[in-house]
Design a protein around this motif. Structure first.
Motif, PDB file in Angstrom:
ATOM      1  N   GLY A 138       0.825  -1.197   0.000  1.00 37.95           N
ATOM      2  CA  GLY A 138       0.000   0.000   0.000  1.00 37.95           C
ATOM      3  C   GLY A 138       0.861   1.248   0.000  1.00 37.95           C
ATOM      4  N   PRO A 139       0.282   2.398   0.309  1.00 40.68           N
ATOM      5  CA  PRO A 139       1.044   3.654   0.342  1.00 40.68           C
ATOM      6  C   PRO A 139       2.235   3.565   1.298  1.00 40.68           C
ATOM      7  CG  PRO A 139      -1.306   4.093   0.421  1.00 40.68           C
ATOM      8  CD  PRO A 139      -1.158   2.616   0.571  1.00 40.68           C
TER       9      PRO A 139
ATOM     10  N   VAL B 208      10.824  -6.085  -4.501  1.00 38.46           N
ATOM     11  CA  VAL B 208      10.357  -6.504  -5.825  1.00 38.46           C
ATOM     12  C   VAL B 208       9.212  -5.638  -6.333  1.00 38.46           C
ATOM     13  CG1 VAL B 208      11.124  -8.893  -5.562  1.00 38.46           C
ATOM     14  CG2 VAL B 208       8.824  -8.255  -4.809  1.00 38.46           C
ATOM     15  N   GLN B 209       8.591  -4.864  -5.445  1.00 36.52           N
ATOM     16  CA  GLN B 209       7.490  -4.002  -5.878  1.00 36.52           C
ATOM     17  C   GLN B 209       7.353  -2.835  -4.918  1.00 36.52           C
ATOM     18  OE1 GLN B 209       3.851  -6.153  -6.562  1.00 36.52           O
ATOM     19  NE2 GLN B 209       2.636  -4.333  -6.968  1.00 36.52           N
ATOM     20  N   LEU B 210       7.033  -1.656  -5.473  1.00 37.02           N
ATOM     21  CA  LEU B 210       6.884  -0.450  -4.665  1.00 37.02           C
ATOM     22  C   LEU B 210       5.424  -0.048  -4.569  1.00 37.02           C
ATOM     23  CD1 LEU B 210       9.742   1.715  -6.242  1.00 37.02           C
ATOM     24  CD2 LEU B 210       9.897   0.299  -4.178  1.00 37.02           C
ATOM     25  N   GLY B 211       4.992   0.308  -3.366  1.00 43.15           N
ATOM     26  CA  GLY B 211       3.683   0.899  -3.212  1.00 43.15           C
ATOM     27  C   GLY B 211       3.741   2.391  -3.504  1.00 43.15           C
ATOM     28  N   PRO B 212       2.592   3.054  -3.616  1.00 39.74           N
ATOM     29  CA  PRO B 212       2.574   4.490  -3.884  1.00 39.74           C
ATOM     30  C   PRO B 212       3.373   5.267  -2.840  1.00 39.74           C
ATOM     31  CG  PRO B 212       0.367   3.557  -4.072  1.00 39.74           C
ATOM     32  CD  PRO B 212       1.231   2.476  -3.506  1.00 39.74           C
TER      33      PRO B 212
ATOM     34  N   GLY C 150      12.833   7.348  -1.878  1.00 42.27           N
ATOM     35  CA  GLY C 150      14.194   6.901  -2.163  1.00 42.27           C
ATOM     36  C   GLY C 150      14.386   5.422  -2.383  1.00 42.27           C
ATOM     37  N   TRP C 151      13.304   4.645  -2.468  1.00 39.22           N
ATOM     38  CA  TRP C 151      13.445   3.201  -2.638  1.00 39.22           C
ATOM     39  C   TRP C 151      13.240   2.794  -4.087  1.00 39.22           C
ATOM     40  CZ3 TRP C 151      15.541   0.821   1.328  1.00 39.22           C
ATOM     41  CH2 TRP C 151      15.427   1.422   2.591  1.00 39.22           C
TER      42      TRP C 151
END
Length: 351
Positions: A27-28, A73-77, A83-84
């Protein structure tokens, strides 16, 4: 990335299953990480045994695990703006605090005044689903960049290393102090390293069996609690005065009693072990000798501070790894952890 993953699920106390579950979505301000290594903690064993009913966890079924390392492996909003990026190697910690209460604003997020309130505070692997799975979602407040020089297995022990550094700092160790450690488990061993990092001239570990021998091999003076009176032995080692600081890392009533009795006048005991029963303390010396007893909960920012010491070998996390298991053998890994005859210290589980 598959749509499903393996996860350890504790259905009820001491009833464990490896289940196929949907991969969670971040999530965010959250990230999804591929978990490469987790480490079994004493709290995990207590939680799985049902020793903290209705608290850790609030209810079963539950997925534990809070000492881990992996890669994003995946970024949330919002995570990218902070910075990730996908591919970052990270180590995780448990407290996802609110960030706005008085304690959080002061940097003591481990004491978040909104602890456990839905939407305000979650503690991964304690009151919120943990990392004993192929993938885990964490808030960016709870992940720290893992240097390439630190392996994933070592990275899974960054969290307990940070707890050890926190208890050493709570002990207010001054350069040249003599520090005694009660408890030769993983936290006790790491606390010995942390005490030296904080300036202790002498570190004396009180314990028994193979763990005590390991403490000696890693550079501490040792006192065998089964060979006589450990309080008298520590006092003899210190010319009768006692230790300037004691770090209580065992969490049983007897060791806390020893710890307070080992202190020099004006000494300070920082306690990180959590007894599952009440402790009776004699308060006469507490008053007349101006002793101090302080609690130490988890860590508060030490994850970042401890990593350079892990990288340069002063925090000897790799020396504590004794066993490795795949996630599907978690029940065997836990039994090995609980068996004092197994020679286990830190057990790594690789999902």
């Amino acid at each position: 990335m598959n749509e499903t993953m393996q996860a350890l699920v504790v259905q009820q106390p001491n009833v464990l299953e490896i289940q196929e579950k949907p991969v969670p979505l971040p999530g965010p301000n959250e990230v999804l990480a591929r978990v490469r290594s987790t480490s079994i903690c004493g709290t995990d064993a207590h939680l799985i045994n049902g020793d903290y009913p209705g608290f850790w966890p609030p209810a079963f079924p539950f997925t534990p695990g809070h000492e881990w390392a992996g890669d994003i492996v995946q970024l949330g909003p919002g995570a990218e703006e902070l910075g990730w990026k996908v591919g970052d190697r990270v180590a995780g910690t448990s407290h996802n605090a609110c960030g706005v209460c008085q304690k959080c604003v002061e940097g003591r997020y481990n004491l978040c005044e909104n602890y456990g309130k839905p939407g305000l505070h979650a503690q991964y692997g304690h009151n919120h689903q943990g990392a004993d799975a192929t993938y885990a979602v964490h808030n960016v407040k709870c992940i720290f960049r893992l240097p390439d020089s630190i392996s994933y297995d070592e990275g899974a022990i960054i969290d307990p290393a940070s707890i050890a550094l926190h208890v050493a700092r709570r002990g207010n160790i001054n350069p040249g102090d003599t520090v005694a450690i009660t408890g030769a488990g993983a936290i006790g061993m790491l606390a010995a390293d942390a005490a030296r990092i904080c300036g202790a001239a002498r570190v004396v570990v009180v314990g028994r069996g193979y763990r005590l021998k390991k403490a000696g091999a890693l550079g501490s003076e040792i006192v065998d609690s089964e060979a006589g009176d450990p309080v008298a032995e520590v006092r003899e080692l210190t010319g009768g005065r006692g230790a300037d600081v004691v770090l209580e890392c065992a969490g049983v009533p007897q060791t806390l009693t020893w710890a307070m009795a080992m202190l020099r006048k004006g000494g300070r005991c920082a306690m990180v072990g959590i007894p599952t029963e009440d402790v009776m303390l004699a308060c006469k010396s507490l008053v007349l000798d101006e002793l101090e007893l302080v609690g130490s909960r988890a860590s508060a920012g030490e994850m970042r501070r401890v990593m350079p010491f892990v990288a340069d070998g002063r925090m000897q996390v790799g020396e504590l790894i004794t066993h490795r298991f795949p996630l599907v053998e978690y029940e065997k890994a836990l039994a090995t952890f609980n068996d004092r005859g197994s020679g286990a210290m830190k057990i790594i589980v690789n999902p």
